[in-house]
Design an enzyme around this catalytic site. Structure first.
Site, PDB file in Angstrom:
ATOM      1  N   GLU A  46       0.828  -1.211   0.000  1.00 47.58           N
ATOM      2  CA  GLU A  46       0.000   0.000   0.000  1.00 47.58           C
ATOM      3  C   GLU A  46       0.865   1.265   0.000  1.00 47.58           C
ATOM      4  O   GLU A  46       0.549   2.250  -0.650  1.00 47.58           O
ATOM      5  CB  GLU A  46      -0.931  -0.029   1.209  1.00 47.58           C
ATOM      6  CG  GLU A  46      -1.716   1.238   1.446  1.00 47.58           C
ATOM      7  CD  GLU A  46      -1.584   1.741   2.871  1.00 47.58           C
ATOM      8  OE1 GLU A  46      -1.108   2.891   3.050  1.00 47.58           O
ATOM      9  OE2 GLU A  46      -1.948   0.997   3.799  1.00 47.58           O
ATOM     10  N   HIS A  47       2.000   1.228   0.712  1.00 48.86           N
ATOM     11  CA  HIS A  47       2.910   2.379   0.756  1.00 48.86           C
ATOM     12  C   HIS A  47       3.621   2.579  -0.579  1.00 48.86           C
ATOM     13  O   HIS A  47       3.669   3.688  -1.115  1.00 48.86           O
ATOM     14  CB  HIS A  47       3.954   2.184   1.854  1.00 48.86           C
ATOM     15  CG  HIS A  47       3.524   2.650   3.199  1.00 48.86           C
ATOM     16  ND1 HIS A  47       4.094   3.719   3.845  1.00 48.86           N
ATOM     17  CD2 HIS A  47       2.569   2.185   4.042  1.00 48.86           C
ATOM     18  CE1 HIS A  47       3.517   3.901   5.026  1.00 48.86           C
ATOM     19  NE2 HIS A  47       2.593   2.974   5.167  1.00 48.86           N
ATOM     20  N   GLY A  87     -25.981  -3.080  24.171  1.00 50.50           N
ATOM     21  CA  GLY A  87     -25.360  -1.762  24.224  1.00 50.50           C
ATOM     22  C   GLY A  87     -26.296  -0.674  24.705  1.00 50.50           C
ATOM     23  O   GLY A  87     -25.929   0.501  24.706  1.00 50.50           O
ATOM     24  N   GLU A 146     -28.370   1.932  26.936  1.00 52.27           N
ATOM     25  CA  GLU A 146     -27.911   2.731  28.072  1.00 52.27           C
ATOM     26  C   GLU A 146     -29.068   3.264  28.902  1.00 52.27           C
ATOM     27  O   GLU A 146     -28.869   4.094  29.788  1.00 52.27           O
ATOM     28  CB  GLU A 146     -27.035   3.890  27.572  1.00 52.27           C
ATOM     29  CG  GLU A 146     -25.766   3.415  26.880  1.00 52.27           C
ATOM     30  CD  GLU A 146     -24.879   4.560  26.432  1.00 52.27           C
ATOM     31  OE1 GLU A 146     -25.169   5.721  26.789  1.00 52.27           O
ATOM     32  OE2 GLU A 146     -23.897   4.293  25.723  1.00 52.27           O
ATOM     33  N   LEU A 177     -26.788  19.636   6.005  1.00 49.52           N
ATOM     34  CA  LEU A 177     -27.198  20.713   6.900  1.00 49.52           C
ATOM     35  C   LEU A 177     -26.187  20.937   8.016  1.00 49.52           C
ATOM     36  O   LEU A 177     -25.855  22.066   8.368  1.00 49.52           O
ATOM     37  CB  LEU A 177     -28.577  20.391   7.491  1.00 49.52           C
ATOM     38  CG  LEU A 177     -29.219  21.522   8.298  1.00 49.52           C
ATOM     39  CD1 LEU A 177     -29.707  22.620   7.379  1.00 49.52           C
ATOM     40  CD2 LEU A 177     -30.376  20.979   9.137  1.00 49.52           C
TER      41      LEU A 177
END
Length: 1168
Positions: A175-176, A412, A414, A978
């Site tokens: 990738e580099h 998850g 809360e 927005l």
């Protein structure tokens, strides 16, 4: 770059569908960052937006939509879809845990059998076309005739799990190096130069089973950029001259992560997977794995990389997405001309598998031998946490029911009755995250993660048991179809009103979406929508949440008291110390069949799901460029703009509560922080359902105000906002939560010293320029002397006298905006401040003709990197011509700075430059984090700056005009949604200049700037030859010494090894010692030999004690000497530099800038 674990794409601006907000991307138990906005995107493609961006809200005309806010326990008991209070949970678990997938294997990517009509959000007005090239490469092109940016992304379905065993980091290295020239464009920086001069940029990341490359560019330059981009996948050079340099860049990237607990725990988890499973690979790579070892073995790493690329990078694994202003037919033609050349290379391969057309790894990295254990891991930072991991199969193809999305909704949660609610009340945790980490095609990991308080660490088993008991409660009844339909309804609304984001982000996501094995027409929609309740698929997922197949990680500085011994193992790459202990029988019995906890409840219906979503559209010739002033009194000011661009049923409400007392002393700064954090903590349960329904409410403190933001669909927003403000006005501090929030704050400030060196240097750079600023040490001292009563009293005082400044932007009327402003004033009822108390910020400015260096040590002595922030003061940002000349100079110098300092000179992985602005001051900065000495880095920066004279002189008029056009195009970019437009307006309010027409002014100024203006700015403010320039450098100096092994201390160890009958291959010892190893390397070698020896645990313990007594003989002075020699050759630091000895005395001599004042009379913007 490698993604920060799973967070490969960072915070995206594309408004994507969101799974439960509690999903996090970190595998470690060390990072617990509260993230308000989640994106449900697959795999290393898992994405979270951690910038706490507010989704916009709609406010109609005031407070007419009433919703009952649940706050009483009595009400709570009526919330459930079905009462389970009298039902003991039936676990429904099999006799033996399920270790193989109960689902069908993840299939290959389906082929389109005809034309594909992509299912798009109703708000999407751009033309999309899906097609497949003759070589099998899949493509989506998007025509956007209004585009001010074009973009492209290629997602290659191969990542670091496919690295050769003898070349760790190969995919990342590819990738580099791929960027460094092609046969058609051989210059190593031609691509970056082209993009920079056409308002563009590029980046890439390597994940486990994918690698993504993307860029954006000015629309008119798209074809040229595609011509260069396509070469990476057809004819890359993998330039031999760049090979070792880029390996050093990879090595620098790795070294910046060595002291980062996120990376350390990620690699620890990988190392504890099944032996020889690809998950255990070291994906980043470093100089040793990519250069030294291959060379020692007689291998050429570049040749090996090319062979790997030729095998793995092939058309049928590639997915391309392009957005341009051209029609889809033209874009398709461009694609075919360039990308049909990509070779196929997968003939005869299976559809899926580790070497399939679609690379998948269906075997889980964790089997029976790896699960059922606690792993206690020692962090670098002072932190505590617990994470439960369940191995899961890849469920990406179950897009209709999305089982893990369903599980995350409950685990998850809360709200009241949730795991988090219960654990917070016990004082054991402060935050929780739950969700699926779809990191690699073929397998995934479902995780529940909490931080731990000191008492929570003592009760770590109880914390885990609470989570398991909630899972049992969830299994006690069939999966709730009502809850599923609620999740579906929210997803439908989110899809229906999807907002547009940045073009590059959209491309990167589209290319990644095409890697999912879903019907091609649903490539996009499947990432938002939840289609069909399938009980069998949901129940099968619940069966996988079996305590017997869990792995529990505990982060702690010292192992809990009930654990025998201490950390006795060390991970090989990062050196993380850890200890593993099997689950005991009593723990498992309680986890599977213990008595239920009555306080735990499943969530009930979400009353905040919007119902009224209409938008009143009106004729508009051109969107307004600024908000209008609807109210301006000694008590408050109201800015307002009706949405005339996006036509969404949303609006944004931002309130600044100006008060002069927030930062006057370190004590006040601490009190303000605690007051806002404690209030935010107290409303977690109240706002969670609203947040799931895209209604948000957040509150925080800044230097001179308390900020409040509310956002989301407006149907049920107004009462939420009013209710939260009433709670804020009447807030009482809970003593128990005070203790835990103080502890969390203490850890945050204490751990600042262990941040990345460049981050610390940037803090000190800002500290110098601020009139009032407090260090972490000053705040920590005050923290010890503050009580909950102090916080409560401070809050009352702060709210008693305010100036309220509000911005309301979106789908609301002027009357509605005024009604909301009146409500805010009525609830808070402050007395007004005097005009002189509403202070505008200013900066401390260094004197002209001065050069200073402030040198400090990096606090973390194990950190190998130091950092330099090199800042040049230029002038006042209200000077329109000067600020744009500076911006254009920064534009011209940005690519050369990266190319010279990072690519060619290899100073470090982190190198960037930019023009910066604060109240009353602006300048130009270069930031470098490096293993080199700070003096050496400073000299290299100055050499680069002086060399810019030739760069500027050699610019042709055509090149200069390209840079101007590029910067003008950037200034003229339209907001994409927005929220982005709101941020532009709010930025002008916050900086107190109220220069709402700033971009338009900048464009007009840029058109007039000449090359001569750039040369004048360079001569006066930049070059070291200038007699007028003002320079301040922050030097963060590494204290790392790198002790070398002292062979004379090895006698007792060798003697004890012989007594124990342990023999070690002499050639291995000779090879080790000839490498001049550090003490840590020798210790790791010895520990490994002890672990692999057939001696008793008692003998092993004795031998390890001997290893700990090994010593280092001296510091490793080689690198330091090389640095010093280079500095001497260059003549050392220039003598005109003055080192700052006393920072307070230095700041006392600085001159405050002009305070920010409106650039035009505020009343001229009024419509009162």
């Amino acid at each position: 770059m490698l993604p920060l674990l799973r967070n490969s794409r960072g915070a995206l601006s594309l408004s994507l569908p969101r799974s439960n907000k509690s999903i996090i991307t970190f595998t470690s138990t060390s990072t617990f960052q509260h993230s308000k906005r989640l994106l449900s995107v697959p795999s290393a493609r898992s994405i979270i937006n951690t910038d706490k961006r507010r989704l916009p809200l709609k406010i109609e005309s005031g407070l007419q939509h009433k919703v009952e806010v649940i706050s009483s326990p009595t009400r709570l008991n009526r919330r459930g879809y079905a009462s389970v209070a009298s039902v003991d949970p039936k676990t429904h678990l099999p006799k033996n845990p399920i270790m193989s997938s109960p689902y069908s294997p993840c299939p290959p990517i389906p082929k389109a059998t005809g034309p594909v009509n992509l299912i798009l959000p109703p708000t999407e007005d751009r033309s999309h076309k899906y097609f497949t090239l003759q070589n099998g490469l899949e493509v989506i092109v998007v025509s956007d005739v209004k585009a001010d940016k074009a973009a492209a992304s290629m997602d290659v379905g191969v990542g670091h799990l496919s690295d050769p065993v003898d070349l760790p980091g190969c995919a990342h290295f590819c990738e580099h190096l791929l960027f460094m020239g092609t046969k058609s464009y051989p210059s190593e920086n031609a691509y970056q130069q082209f993009l920079t001069s056409h308002n563009g940029h590029s980046n890439a990341w390597t994940a486990m089973t994918s690698t993504n490359y993307f860029f954006d560019v000015a629309p008119d330059a798209l074809e040229g950029a595609l011509d260069m981009f396509s070469g990476f996948f057809v004819e890359p050079l993998f330039n031999e001259d760049c090979t070792e340099r880029e390996i050093k860049a990879v090595d620098s990237e790795h070294k910046k992560n060595i002291q980062n607990d996120v990376w350390r725990f990620f690699q620890l988890e990988k190392s504890l997977s099944k032996p020889n499973h690809p998950y255990g690979k070291f994906g980043t790579g470093n100089y040793e794995t990519l250069w030294s070892k291959p060379k020692e073995a007689g291998r050429d790493p570049r040749k090996q990389l090319i062979e790997w690329w030729e095998k793995e990078y092939c058309a049928r694994r590639m997915k391309l997405a392009i957005v341009g202003k051209e029609d889809v037919e033209t874009l398709e033609k461009w694609v075919k001309e360039r990308f049909e050349k990509v070779p196929i290379r997968t003939e005869g391969k299976s559809d899926t598998g580790s070497d399939g057309v679609r690379i998948t790894f269906e075997e889980s990295p964790f089997g029976e031998e790896q699960v059922g254990e606690f792993t206690f891991a020692k962090p670098v930072r002072d932190m505590r946490g617990l994470e439960i991991t369940f191995p899961f199969p890849d469920l990406d193809h179950l897009y209709q029911s999305r089982p893990t999305h369903f599980l995350a909704h409950f685990l998850g949660h809360e709200g009241r009755g949730s795991i988090l609610s219960y654990l917070k009340k016990r004082g054991w945790v402060n935050s929780l995250r739950a969700g699926n980490h779809h990191d690699a095609a073929g397998f995934s990991l479902f995780k529940v993660t909490v931080d731990l308080t000191p008492e929570g660490l003592e009760h770590y088993k109880d914390v885990a048991l609470v989570i398991f008991k909630y899972i049992s409660l969830l299994r006690s009844k069939p999966p709730s179809e009502e809850a599923f339909n609620e999740i579906k309804a929210i997803a439908d609304i989110s899809f229906k009103f999807a907002e547009r984001g940045r073009t590059s982000s959209y491309c990167a996501n589209l290319s990644g979406f095409m890697q999912s094995p879903v019907p091609r027409e649903k490539v996009i929609s499947s990432k938002w929508l939840v289609e069909e309740y399938k009980q069998d698929e949901l129940e099968a997922a619940l069966q996988l949440l079996d305590p017997r197949r869990a792995i529990i990680g505990v982060t702690c500085k010292d192992v809990p008291k009930d654990v025998t011994g201490t950390f006795d193992k060390k991970e090989a790459i990062y050196g993380t110390e850890y200890k593993r202990v099997k689950f005991d029988k009593d723990f498992l019995t309680e986890a599977m069949s213990g008595k239920r906890l009555e306080e735990l409840q499943l969530p009930g219906p979400n009353l905040f799901i919007p119902e009224k979503l209409d938008v009143e559209k009106f004729e508009v010739a051109e969107p307004a460029k600024r908000p209008m002033l609807l109210k301006d009194t000694p008590a408050s000011r109201l800015w307002y703009k009706r949405d005339d661009r996006f036509w969404q049923p949303r609006a944004n409400l931002d309130i600044l509560l100006h008060t002069p007392i927030l930062q006057t002393t370190p004590r006040n700064a601490v009190l303000a922080r605690l007051y806002c954090d404690l209030f935010t903590d107290s409303i977690t349960e109240d706002v969670y359902d609203a947040d799931l329904a895209e209604l948000s409410f957040s509150l925080w403190n800044e230097h001179q105000w308390i900020g409040i933001s509310a956002g989301g669909f407006s149907d049920k927003l107004a009462v939420l906002t009013e209710t939260m403000l009433q709670k804020f006005k009447n807030f009482k501090v809970d003593e128990g939560r005070f203790k835990e929030v103080v502890e969390a704050t203490r850890l945050e400030w204490k751990n600042f010293a262990l941040s990345d060196p460049y981050g610390i240097a940037l803090f000190w750079d800002a500290y110098v320029s601020r009139e009032t600023a407090w260090t972490q040490e000053e705040r920590l001292k005050e923290l010890e002397h503050i009580t909950s009563a102090d916080v409560e009293a401070f809050g009352k005082e702060a709210l008693s006298r305010l100036f309220i400044e509000t911005l309301i932007h979106g789908n609301t009327t002027p009357e509605g905006a005024k009604e909301i402003q009146n409500m805010v004033e009525k609830v808070l009822q402050p007395r007004p401040l005097s005009a002189s108390e509403i202070k505008a910020p200013r900066s401390l400015v260094p004197p002209p003709s001065s050069e200073h260096i402030w040198a400090l040590d990096v606090p973390n002595k194990a950190e190998v990197n130091g950092a330099v922030v090199y800042h040049l003061h230029v002038g006042d940002p209200t000077d329109v011509l000067l600020r744009n000349t500076l911006s254009l100079f920064s534009q011209i110098s940005s690519e050369p700075a990266f190319d010279v300092l990072r690519t060619k000179q290899q100073l470090g992985y982190i190198v960037f430059s930019h023009a910066s602005s604060s109240a009353g001051s602006m300048g130009y900065s270069i930031i470098v984090q490096s293993e080199k000495s700070t003096e050496f880095v400073e000299n290299r920066i100055e050499s680069f700056l002086d060399g810019l004279k030739e760069t500027i002189e050699s610019l042709s008029e055509e090149e200069f005009e390209k840079h101007k056009i590029s910067l003008i195009a950037k200034k003229e970019e339209k907001p994409k949604n927005l929220t982005e437009e709101t941020r532009r307006f709010l930025g002008r309010v916050k900086d107190r200049y109220y220069e709402f027409g700033k971009r338009e002014k900048d464009v007009e100024a840029l058109k007039k700037i000449t090359k001569s203006d750039i040369k004048s700015l360079f001569t006066k403010y930049i070059t070291t030859e200038s007699k007028e320039r003002s320079k301040l450098s922050i030097h963060l100096k590494s204290q790392y010494k790198g002790l070398k092994f002292d062979p004379s201390s090895a006698g007792p160890l060798i003697e004890n090894f012989l007594k124990a009958g342990i023999t070690i291959d002499q050639s291995s010892i000779s090879k080790l010692l000839s490498s001049n190893p550090t003490l840590d390397i020798v210790k790791s070698f010895a520990i490994s030999a002890i672990h692999n020896s057939p001696v008793t645990d008692e003998v092993k313990s004795q031998l390890k004690e001997t290893v700990s007594n090994l010593k280092g003989s001296s510091t490793d002075d080689k690198a330091v000497a090389e640095n010093q020699d280079q500095i001497k050759e260059e003549g050392g630091i220039r003598k005109s530099n003055v080192y700052i000895e006393d920072i307070n005395q230095f700041k006392a001599g600085l001159i405050p800038s002009r305070a920010a004042i409106p650039v035009e009379p505020i009343k001229s913007l009024a419509k009162l």
